[in-house]
Design an enzyme around this catalytic site. Structure first.
Site: not given
Ligand code: F6R
Length: 616
Positions: A2, A27, A73, A99-100, A483, A487, A490, A506, A611
């Site tokens: 948050c 966030r 969030w 937050n938390g 990756e 992308k 998500e 397999h 984020k």
């Molecule tokens: C995907 C993404 C997340 C972050 C993950 C780790 O696009 O952004 O999977 O990579 O939450 O976040 P950090 O790097 O901030 O620890």
């Protein structure tokens, strides 16, 4: 996850808070709320985005110079207006933003209910408001301290009270809280991005600290002790530019950040290459270089995209050094009974530096005697401060929830670390120089790929209606496949699976048909012949292929049905095998972006995501 923004000073606070909320929206965005205290407390909350909160406020004039706001969030309690922050005590005199997670909130809540407190939300956070109310006897800071002593769990907390119009109290445990130092005014936020418009002077609260802010003064102290002291020496200068946290004409932050990648790579190696010596110099690791040289084992821990960077780091570290390298998901690392001997190094990779699982794993490794290092983008973040040493990405603020430029930067820096350690071992001067030459070419090679973004848009238009995608790669291209799939899923909510191409036979090969396009990452490298065989196996089962291949690869073109439009090839420039992910991931980021955009998805704020994942 948050976002928090708050202010105490003499300005009209409402525009500061609304602007801050917009900058923090990445966030968390299931609900938002604001409280401003003047003669009366003015509290507004709304489900959904900040724009909904603005509608809710409507033409109501918000007056006052003390206030705070929040984007949520949800963890406990669904996104709803009563569950949105700020939360009030029974009489609406004090307000908190949190937050938390409060782990013992059920017990605390029951006690408070028994004592006659009235709860209005399903959140864990609200207990903090009532606990402070219970302990308040005119000294707000003391009431906050006593309340937090009862709480198990994590918090980034902000508190304001009707009786203290010139005071805001903040505290942190495992959830970031930053003070913004102004002249005759102070700010507080969960994130530097919300502050840089107003001030570049900040103080990062440490674990288990609280602070009292007034317009002209701030004091900080431990949550365990009653003394708070002014400490201007804690103030640091943030070099983020406000324009870096704005879209600057791009339709989304994600697209802007994809296009910032040439610069992100340049910033990752700027001032860190020693071409004549064929090596890299990473100042942040100077203090531990002896221990690094003596290390026999490196364990990389991270989550999500940063985990994929870690997987690539393993290949390159193993290639250039004699180290034995493991990579683990931070959330799983903690369950392993690892035997740490002297010489074990743990490297936590995190863009935000606040990811709860990574932070907890780093702490765990440290208590078990490992040397803990960080590879982090956000300066002053928890992982950066709690590790013994580390390297910053200098990639600038990454606002889009989907990571792009931080990934490329992480992989570049992992290469620099491998190069530096390799040169201290057996890597030859010649090979070291060749890596540097190739590294220096990367920014312009990424620019070449970006200049062909329209080609990816064309491919995206052809495939945007498909519901399932397979991403395949081997060796260095395997984490790239993971990756690319992450992308797409998500931000577009389409099903995408990344797979090691060698594993296809397999099981997953059973899925192949015309409805399941395979995105094959097949640069001309040591695994090329086997990858081509996998593509042929896919073609033999009528699968459609989008290949990411090296410029000039005509052989692959002759295998695929490109001319009749069944398959596609996108070419990337030639580079060293160890660097190919830094190029091959770019078209996959663009593909995910365009497919999501064509499907009308909210790219910068994908549903259910945030984020910075500060809960475990
Ligand atoms: C995907 C993404 C997340 C972050 C993950 C780790 O696009 O952004 O999977 O990579 O939450 O976040 P950090 O790097 O901030 O620890």
């Amino acid at each position: 996850m948050c976002g928090i923004i708050g202010y105490v000073g003499s300005q009209d606070v409402a525009p500061i808070l609304i602007d801050g909320l917009k900058r923090l929206e990445y966030r968390g965005y299931d609900s938002a709320g604001i409280v401003i205290i003047d003669k009366e407390a003015q509290l507004f909350r709304a489900v959904g985005k900040v724009s909904n909160l603005e509608k809710r406020i409507g033409s109501h004039p918000l007056v006052g110079s003390l206030g705070m706001a929040h984007t949520r969030w949800a963890t406990h309690g669904k996104p709803s207006e009563p569950n949105a922050h700020p939360h009030a005590d029974c009489h609406g005199r004090l307000f908190i933003i949190h937050n938390g997670i409060i782990e013992n909130f059920q017990t605390l809540k029951q006690d408070l209910l028994d004592e006659g407190h009235t709860f209005r939300s399903e959140t864990d956070s609200e207990v903090i408001a009532h606990l402070i109310e219970k302990y308040y006897d005119g000294n707000l800071a003391e009431a906050v301290r006593r309340a937090l002593a009862r709480v198990d769990g994590t918090f980034g907390l902000a508190v304001i009270h009707k009786d203290h119009l010139d005071q805001a109290i903040v505290a942190r445990r495992s959830s970031p809280l930053i003070l913004g130092i102004g002249d005759g005014e102070h700010f507080f936020a969960s994130d530097v991005a919300a502050l840089v418009k107003h001030t570049k002077r900040v103080v990062y609260l440490d674990e288990n600290e609280m602070a009292v802010l007034t317009p002209h003064h701030f004091t900080i102290g431990s949550l365990d002790k009653p003394d708070l002291v002014h400490s201007s020496s804690r103030t640091v200068h943030v070099d983020w530019d406000i324009t870096a946290a704005e879209k600057q004409g791009y339709s989304h932050f994600m697209l802007k950040e994809i296009f910032e990648q040439p610069e992100a790579v340049r910033n990752a190696f700027r001032g860190r290459l020693l071409p004549a010596k064929g090596t890299a110099k990473l100042g942040g690791l100077d203090s531990v270089i002896d221990r690094l040289q003596a290390a026999h084992r490196i364990i990389i821990i991270s989550c999500g995209t940063s985990y994929h960077a870690g997987l690539l780091g393993r290949y390159v570290l193993e290639e250039l050094t004699d180290l034995s390298v493991e990579v683990d998901l931070a959330s799983e690392f903690r369950y392993r009974k690892l035997n740490f001997r002297y010489g074990t190094v743990v490297l936590g990779i995190s863009q935000s530096g606040e990811t709860a699982d990574t932070l907890a794993a780093v702490r765990e490794a440290q208590t078990r005697g490992a040397l803990a290092l960080g590879l982090v983008n956000v300066v002053g973040s928890s992982i950066a401060r709690e590790t013994s040493a580390g390297v910053y990405n200098h990639a600038g603020p990454e606002i889009s929830v989907a990571s792009t430029k931080s990934f490329i930067s992480q992989v570049t820096i992992l290469t620099l670390i491998s190069l530096m350690l390799g040169r201290l071992q057996k890597l030859s001067l010649r090979d070291g120089k060749a890596i540097i030459t190739a590294l220096e070419k990367l920014p312009s090679q990424i620019e070449t790929i970006l200049s062909n973004a329209d080609e990816i848009l064309r491919i995206a238009k052809k495939f945007a209606d498909y519901k399932n995608f397979l991403y395949l790669g081997r060796k260095y291209s395997y984490p790239v496949a993971l990756e690319g799939a992450l992308k797409l899923k998500e931000i577009s909510y389409l099903h995408a699976e990344g797979y090691a191409a060698g594993e296809m036979k397999h099981g997953p090969i059973a899925l192949i048909d015309r409805q399941l396009p395979s995105i094959c990452i097949v640069p001309r490298d040591s695994s090329y012949p086997k990858m081509v065989s996998n593509i042929q196996e896919t073609k033999a089962r009528d699968g459609r292929v989008i290949a990411i291949a090296t410029q000039g690869d005509d052989k692959l073109r002759s295998i695929l049905r490109v001319e009749d439009g069944t398959d596609e090839i996108f070419y990337i420039p030639e580079t060293l095998e160890i660097l190919s992910p830094i190029l091959s991931v770019v078209p996959l980021q663009l593909l995910a972006y365009y497919v999501a955009d064509l499907n009308g998805c909210d790219i910068d704020k994908p549903r259910n995501l945030a984020k910075s994942v500060t809960v475990e």
